[in-house]
Design a protein around this motif. Structure first.
Motif, PDB file in Angstrom:
ATOM      1  N   THR A 271     -68.083 -90.988 -44.986  1.00  0.00           N
ATOM      2  CA  THR A 271     -68.501 -91.703 -45.229  1.00  0.00           C
ATOM      3  C   THR A 271     -69.844 -91.339 -46.108  1.00  0.00           C
ATOM      4  O   THR A 271     -70.790 -92.551 -46.847  1.00  0.00           O
ATOM      5  N   CYS A 272     -70.007 -90.460 -47.492  1.00  0.00           N
ATOM      6  CA  CYS A 272     -70.601 -90.436 -48.516  1.00  0.00           C
ATOM      7  C   CYS A 272     -70.099 -91.353 -49.497  1.00  0.00           C
ATOM      8  O   CYS A 272     -69.044 -90.782 -50.288  1.00  0.00           O
ATOM      9  N   PRO A 273     -70.648 -92.012 -50.475  1.00  0.00           N
ATOM     10  CA  PRO A 273     -70.612 -93.196 -51.639  1.00  0.00           C
ATOM     11  C   PRO A 273     -70.621 -91.146 -52.967  1.00  0.00           C
ATOM     12  O   PRO A 273     -69.283 -91.692 -53.856  1.00  0.00           O
ATOM     13  N   PHE A 274     -71.168 -90.772 -52.802  1.00  0.00           N
ATOM     14  CA  PHE A 274     -71.133 -89.670 -54.119  1.00  0.00           C
ATOM     15  C   PHE A 274     -69.870 -88.669 -53.629  1.00  0.00           C
ATOM     16  O   PHE A 274     -68.884 -89.321 -55.048  1.00  0.00           O
ATOM     17  N   ALA A 275     -69.643 -88.868 -52.689  1.00  0.00           N
ATOM     18  CA  ALA A 275     -67.975 -88.115 -52.793  1.00  0.00           C
ATOM     19  C   ALA A 275     -66.801 -88.369 -52.394  1.00  0.00           C
ATOM     20  O   ALA A 275     -65.774 -87.835 -53.520  1.00  0.00           O
TER      21      ALA A 275
END
Length: 252
Positions: A36-40
């Motif tokens: 769910t992480c945009p950075f990842a």
């Protein structure tokens, strides 16, 4: 620039505080992420577009119930993404997309043209500013317009997305920021994806209205398998952002 052949992948299960730690520095390259992480997601897209599913293994974590061993033994910063490679663990998403592009096979995602390289660095440096502006606007009514210095009225998202629309006019040899698909597109799309969903669903604000270049950019990105496989669940995103931002607005 063509992406590598689509590789079907069964996504591994999410690890939480009850999960055992995978082996460390055993020769396997691992990308620690949260789905769910945009950075990842930036690094996940880079990996998939370059066809590195066999070379770089995903290790998804539950950020709300993350394993203690991740901070203690893997990555002391306790954030995602992080990449385990060549007996070291490195982080920071913008650094990692460059690292993966430079140190692994697959199509290059960095331009050779010096003018495009310069513009790419400028756009990459703006990503944090864009995110700060837009996330900050969610603490109130992001669609509320304010008077600009020239007497016009613009919303905070309007100014931010106009900036992207202008940037997309820079090169005319393709629909992406540098003409051809690159790390710049990868840096922006995880966040634009989320902003578009939340602003449309909750505030009925269309980020592509009167922005044909931005609309075409999103449309073309949605044709790329390496990106489509990483997209967030819209319903889950809206509920998460509602819990995160709407209580702040209600308390004002």
């Amino acid at each position: 620039m063509a992406a590598t052949t689509c590789v079907e992948e069964v996504l591994p299960p999410v690890l939480d505080s009850t999960s055992d730690q995978p082996p460390l520095f055993d020769g396997t390259t691992r990308l620690y992420i949260a789905y769910t992480c945009p950075f990842a997601q930036r690094v996940w897209i880079t990996r998939d577009y370059k066809g590195l599913q066999e070379q770089i293994k995903l290790v998804p974590l539950n950020l709300q119930n993350r394993p203690a061993w991740y901070k203690e033994k893997v990555y002391p910063e306790n954030k995602v993404p992080a990449l385990e490679h060549n007996n070291k663990v490195i982080g920071e998403s913008l650094d990692l997309i460059k690292y993966v592009d430079s140190n692994f096979g697959g199509p290059s995602l960095w331009p050779k043209d010096p003018a495009k390289q310069e513009f790419a660095e400028k756009l990459l440096s703006y990503t944090d500013t864009l995110n700060r502006i837009l996330f900050g606007s969610f603490k109130g009514d992001p669609t509320k317009e304010k008077e600009a210095s020239d007497g016009s009225y613009l919303s905070v998202p309007g100014v931010a997305f106009d900036h992207l629309e202008t940037a997309l006019h820079k090169f005319d040899d393709g629909p992406f920021f540098l003409g051809q698909f690159s790390l710049v597109d990868i840096a922006y799309i995880p966040f634009v994806e989320r902003f578009q969903i939340f602003l449309s669903e909750v505030w009925k604000y269309d980020i592509t209205a009167s922005r044909p270049k931005l609309a075409a950019w999103i449309e073309e990105l949605n044709k790329i398998d390496g990106y489509k496989r990483t997209k967030c669940d819209p319903k889950e995103l809206v509920e998460f952002y509602k819990m995160r931002f709407l209580p702040v607005i209600m308390s004002q």
